[in-house]
Design a protein around this motif. Structure first.
Motif, PDB file in Angstrom:
ATOM      1  N   VAL A  23       0.838  -1.199   0.000  1.00 19.14           N
ATOM      2  CA  VAL A  23       0.000   0.000   0.000  1.00 19.14           C
ATOM      3  C   VAL A  23       0.874   1.250   0.000  1.00 19.14           C
ATOM      4  CG1 VAL A  23      -1.605   1.365   1.383  1.00 19.14           C
ATOM      5  CG2 VAL A  23      -2.054  -1.047   1.002  1.00 19.14           C
ATOM      6  N   LEU A  26       2.219   1.504  -3.565  1.00 19.28           N
ATOM      7  CA  LEU A  26       1.254   1.636  -4.649  1.00 19.28           C
ATOM      8  C   LEU A  26       0.223   2.733  -4.424  1.00 19.28           C
ATOM      9  CD1 LEU A  26       0.522  -2.168  -5.172  1.00 19.28           C
ATOM     10  CD2 LEU A  26       2.005  -0.731  -6.575  1.00 19.28           C
ATOM     11  N   GLY A  27      -0.107   2.991  -3.145  1.00 17.95           N
ATOM     12  CA  GLY A  27      -1.152   3.959  -2.859  1.00 17.95           C
ATOM     13  C   GLY A  27      -2.520   3.500  -3.308  1.00 17.95           C
ATOM     14  N   ASP A  28      -2.712   2.194  -3.497  1.00 16.59           N
ATOM     15  CA  ASP A  28      -3.975   1.647  -4.010  1.00 16.59           C
ATOM     16  C   ASP A  28      -4.285   0.371  -3.242  1.00 16.59           C
ATOM     17  OD1 ASP A  28      -5.750  -0.046  -5.618  1.00 16.59           O
ATOM     18  OD2 ASP A  28      -5.570   1.509  -7.149  1.00 16.59           O
ATOM     19  N   GLY A  30      -6.814  -1.797  -3.482  1.00 12.71           N
ATOM     20  CA  GLY A  30      -7.210  -2.947  -4.282  1.00 12.71           C
ATOM     21  C   GLY A  30      -6.026  -3.603  -4.961  1.00 12.71           C
ATOM     22  N   LEU A  31      -5.173  -2.792  -5.561  1.00 11.28           N
ATOM     23  CA  LEU A  31      -4.005  -3.329  -6.257  1.00 11.28           C
ATOM     24  C   LEU A  31      -3.053  -3.999  -5.284  1.00 11.28           C
ATOM     25  CD1 LEU A  31      -2.489  -3.683  -8.884  1.00 11.28           C
ATOM     26  CD2 LEU A  31      -1.529  -1.384  -8.594  1.00 11.28           C
ATOM     27  N   ARG A  81       1.336   6.568 -16.593  1.00  3.70           N
ATOM     28  CA  ARG A  81       1.087   5.302 -15.918  1.00  3.70           C
ATOM     29  C   ARG A  81       2.331   4.413 -15.992  1.00  3.70           C
ATOM     30  NH1 ARG A  81      -2.100   3.813 -11.852  1.00  3.70           N
ATOM     31  NH2 ARG A  81      -3.299   1.934 -12.209  1.00  3.70           N
ATOM     32  N   GLU A  84       4.878   5.634 -13.612  1.00  2.69           N
ATOM     33  CA  GLU A  84       4.553   5.238 -12.240  1.00  2.69           C
ATOM     34  C   GLU A  84       5.062   3.825 -11.969  1.00  2.69           C
ATOM     35  OE1 GLU A  84       2.715   5.296  -8.370  1.00  2.69           O
ATOM     36  OE2 GLU A  84       3.576   6.752  -9.753  1.00  2.69           O
ATOM     37  N   LYS A 156     -14.059   0.389   0.894  1.00  3.16           N
ATOM     38  CA  LYS A 156     -13.126   0.475  -0.232  1.00  3.16           C
ATOM     39  C   LYS A 156     -13.632   1.468  -1.273  1.00  3.16           C
ATOM     40  CE  LYS A 156     -11.419  -4.252   0.311  1.00  3.16           C
ATOM     41  NZ  LYS A 156     -11.318  -5.595  -0.302  1.00  3.16           N
ATOM     42  N   ARG A 160     -11.833   4.937  -2.581  1.00  2.29           N
ATOM     43  CA  ARG A 160     -11.601   5.195  -4.006  1.00  2.29           C
ATOM     44  C   ARG A 160     -12.295   6.466  -4.476  1.00  2.29           C
ATOM     45  NH1 ARG A 160     -14.197   1.108  -5.864  1.00  2.29           N
ATOM     46  NH2 ARG A 160     -16.068   2.343  -6.293  1.00  2.29           N
ATOM     47  N   GLY A 163     -11.026   9.721  -2.929  1.00  2.45           N
ATOM     48  CA  GLY A 163      -9.604   9.980  -3.157  1.00  2.45           C
ATOM     49  C   GLY A 163      -8.813  10.087  -1.874  1.00  2.45           C
ATOM     50  N   TYR A 166      -3.245   7.352   0.742  1.00  2.00           N
ATOM     51  CA  TYR A 166      -2.509   6.454   1.632  1.00  2.00           C
ATOM     52  C   TYR A 166      -1.158   7.082   1.899  1.00  2.00           C
ATOM     53  CZ  TYR A 166      -5.993   2.846   1.230  1.00  2.00           C
ATOM     54  OH  TYR A 166      -7.164   2.156   1.307  1.00  2.00           O
TER      55      TYR A 166
END
Length: 400
Positions: A23, A26-28, A30-31, A81, A84, A156, A160, A163, A166
């Motif tokens: 996390v 990635l800051g995401d 779900g991913l 992307r 990143e 979740k 999302r 915004g 994390y």
């Protein structure tokens, strides 16, 4: 050859750490979850042939990170992307600065964002950090599994859609998130106490980190004391057959005296500040239990007064049930049964177990047997079910 238990042990020990690290990168959410689950799926396929690696955590984190980078590259439709993904792959990215340096503790503070509903914060963090299933978390919250699943989905989606970033919380963010953080740590501990000892060890570790981070917060001290005093009893909590041994029947010479000494010292330290909160009061209850050399020597009058105080500070049906247990020792089982019969705790197996014991003491074995059966059907661990079956058998043996 790696056995499945080795992979399961790695999952229990490393899932939360891996998710928290991913996390951060990635800051995401779900991913990060998908990447870590992907890595464990790969471990299930490969470790039985290659053996468990020397550093399971490092292997899982590296594999998960590579999977995430590969996915970002595959799904990249813009140069940004792709950039990143390249940034995430760089091994020497500078660490993010802030007051919380531990990845797992930082993720707890992050998930306890005020934009999320309190119960959703706790449920989501348990899912991420403990790797607990939806069913396990639902049991901890005493709610149906579908209800808990919807809370996780909504949490979740809120992260999302709003915004919510994390990132390391600022010093000013810490106090308003503390209640949720403490709730998460204690639920992790409770889940481990009825199952995996590694979760208890992780909760205590987080408690110590919190105490170092915010040393002037007495509720942190209270929670740490509470966990230490309960953990001290672990060696006596099951018999040689793995059956649960309740507190009054435990061999107290098996208790870990060093944890009791530390816990009692913490209780004295935080109670000096006056107006104790719920964790401090619960710690004081356990300190009274640990003071008694035998079950018969327990100062139930003091415990009842502490539960009266806890009901005034943080009333709940579970607290009322625990208070009723103390009432049974001070005023008798009949008075306690009247109190228990007023409680609505749904499918909470402890309610049925307490009611069964009170009915047994009132010489109402047929009713007690029905309550034991209800508790057996609802209990979450085999150790608890085995104990309850034994108590139910004792009813029949005593009647013959």
């Amino acid at each position: 050859m790696a056995e499945a238990p080795g992979i399961e042990a790695a999952f229990r020990a490393e899932y939360g750490r891996a998710v928290s690290v991913l996390v951060r990168f990635l800051g995401d959410i779900g991913l990060a979850e998908e990447a870590v689950q992907d890595a464990f799926a790969t471990a299930v396929r490969t470790w039985p042939e290659t053996g468990v690696p020397p550093s399971p955590a490092g292997w899982i984190i590296t594999t998960a990170r590579n999977r995430a980078v590969d996915r970002l590259r595959r799904e990249s439709s813009r140069d940004a992307r792709h950039a990143e993904a390249v940034r995430l792959y760089a091994p020497d990215a500078p660490p993010e600065e802030g007051p919380v340096r531990d990845d797992r503790l930082r993720l707890i503070f992050t998930c306890c964002h005020p934009a999320l509903a309190p119960q959703s914060r706790v449920a989501l963090t348990l899912r991420l950090l403990g790797g607990l299933s939806t069913a396990q978390i639902a049991r901890a919250f005493l709610v149906p599994e579908p209800t808990l699943a919807q809370r996780l989905v909504r949490a979740k989606a809120k992260i999302r859609d709003a915004g919510i970033p994390y990132r390391v919380p600022r010093d000013a963010d810490l106090p308003e998130r503390l209640d949720g953080v403490l709730a998460v740590v204690y639920l992790i501990f409770n889940e481990g106490y009825t199952g995996d000892p590694a979760l208890c060890a992780e909760a205590v570790r987080l408690g110590r980190l919190l105490a170092g981070l915010m040393p002037d917060e007495p509720e942190i001290t209270g929670l740490l004391a509470l966990m230490l005093l309960i953990e001290a009893r672990r060696p006596a909590r099951r018999d040689a057959d793995g059956v649960l041994v309740p507190l009054p029947e435990q061999h107290r010479d098996l208790w870990k005296r060093e944890l009791i000494t530390e816990g009692q010292d913490l209780v004295r330290r935080c109670l000096r500040r006056g107006r104790p909160g719920p964790y401090q009061i619960q710690a004081a209850v356990n300190a009274v239990h640990s003071d008694a050399q035998t079950a018969a020597a327990t100062d139930w009058g003091q415990i009842l007064r502490l539960y009266d105080q806890l009901m005034a500070v943080a009333p709940s049906p579970v607290v009322a049930l625990n208070r009723a247990v103390a009432v049974a020792e001070v005023e008798g089982p009949a008075k306690a049964l009247d109190l228990v019969d007023c409680l609505t705790l749904g499918r909470y197996h402890v309610l049925h177990a307490v009611r069964a014991d009170l009915l047994r003491r009132l010489d109402r074995p047929a009713e007690a047997a029905k309550e034991y059966q209800a508790a057996i059907e609802l209990a979450g661990s085999e150790a608890e079910r085995a104990y309850l079956r034994r108590r139910r058998r004792d009813l029949h043996d005593g009647a013959t």
